[in-house]
Design an enzyme around this catalytic site. Structure first.
Site, short mmCIF file in Angstrom:
data_model
loop_
_atom_site.label_atom_id
_atom_site.label_comp_id
_atom_site.label_asym_id
_atom_site.label_seq_id
_atom_site.Cartn_x
_atom_site.Cartn_y
_atom_site.Cartn_z
N PRO A 89 0.82 -1.22 0.00
CG PRO A 89 -0.74 -1.51 1.71
CD PRO A 89 0.57 -2.02 1.20
CD GLU A 116 1.00 -5.19 11.28
OE1 GLU A 116 0.02 -5.94 11.37
OE2 GLU A 116 0.93 -3.98 11.01
NE ARG A 154 -6.72 -8.19 -20.35
CZ ARG A 154 -7.28 -7.30 -21.18
NH1 ARG A 154 -6.75 -6.11 -21.29
NH2 ARG A 154 -8.35 -7.61 -21.87
CG ASP A 169 -8.75 -3.90 -22.77
OD1 ASP A 169 -9.83 -4.34 -23.23
OD2 ASP A 169 -7.84 -4.60 -22.36
#
Ligand code: 4GS
Length: 246
Positions: A89, A116, A154, A169
């Site tokens: 994150p 963590e 892809r 896309d």
């Protein structure tokens, strides 16, 4: 392209490369995905891979040495330089532009943390970049790694057939995708926009572009700021907005 995933759950790795587009790419030899489990490189009777955080606090932190040894094993498992990406994150948000950049590489090593997180010294010494798939907290980096594997696979040459082309896309041109319809034409949920059955490819392309622009304006105006809109785009967007107000 080779992707190595360093993870405490290597069976997860096998699954993320076993289905659909990625599974077919692996079967055709366009991509290979391999797992390296730090626990296989941990020492001692309990093969520890984590320990308590210095400074106290909840949770555990992944130890340097099992991770370092598994990264070394991944690097040495095949020739050529590998980009080491830590799924976190704290990383830069994953975008289609970043996916395109990663898809241009021949080797990736995706490092998946649990608990963590991992000791900062390992990140500084071994990680080329940290990438986040979103501002939320998962129980492990494996799902984030699977997102990278799928999105990158892809875009590799030969993976998608014409029917699945990535060219149209969402996000390939920085905009949201247009709406899609298929049979039947008439349904109690509504009917298919007439232009899509006109056979007029120029008009269809125009309608689709207008829908992409309009949806992006309505749902993700932040993307519009980034997109380099042509004069024709701006006219289409005005037409979309006028139609809403009519
Ligand atoms: N969001 C994320 N994008 O990439 N990884 C993400 C993530 O939540 N990782 C977890 C963070 C807490 N420790 C276990 C892994």
């Amino acid at each position: 392209m080779r992707i190595d995933i360093v993870s405490l759950f290597p069976e997860f790795v096998a699954q993320c490369a076993a289905f659909g587009v990625v599974g077919r790419a692996v079967e055709r030899g366009l991509l290979s995905v391999h797992g390296f489990n730090p626990r296989d490189y941990a020492e001692g009777n309990y093969r520890r891979v984590d320990d308590r955080p210095f400074g106290g606090g909840p949770g555990m932190v992944m130890l340097i040495d099992p991770l370092r040894a598994s990264l070394r094993a991944a690097r040495e498992a095949a020739p050529g330089p590998a980009r080491v990406v830590y799924m976190s994150p704290q990383g830069a948000p994953l975008t289609q532009a970043k996916v395109r950049e990663l898809a241009g590489r021949e080797r990736l090593i995706l490092l998946c943390g649990r608990y963590e997180g991992i000791d900062e010294r390992l990140i500084r010494a071994e990680v080329d970049e940290e990438i986040s798939i979103g501002d939320y907290v998962l129980s492990g980096g494996e799902l984030a790694a699977a997102v990278i594997v799928d999105a990158v696979a892809r875009l590799r040459e030969g993976v998608l057939g014409d029917a699945e082309s990535a060219v149209q896309d969402s996000f390939e041109d920085g905009l949201l995708d247009c709406p899609h319809y298929t049979r039947p034409v008439e349904h109690d949920l509504g009917t298919v926009p007439e232009v899509l059955m006109s056979g007029n490819h120029a008009e269809i392309a125009k309608w689709r572009r207008m829908q992409s622009l309009g949806r992006t304006w309505q749902r993700r105006p932040d993307l519009l700021d980034e997109a380099a809109l042509s004069k024709a785009d701006r006219k289409l967007l005005e037409a979309y907005r006028a139609a809403l107000e009519a």
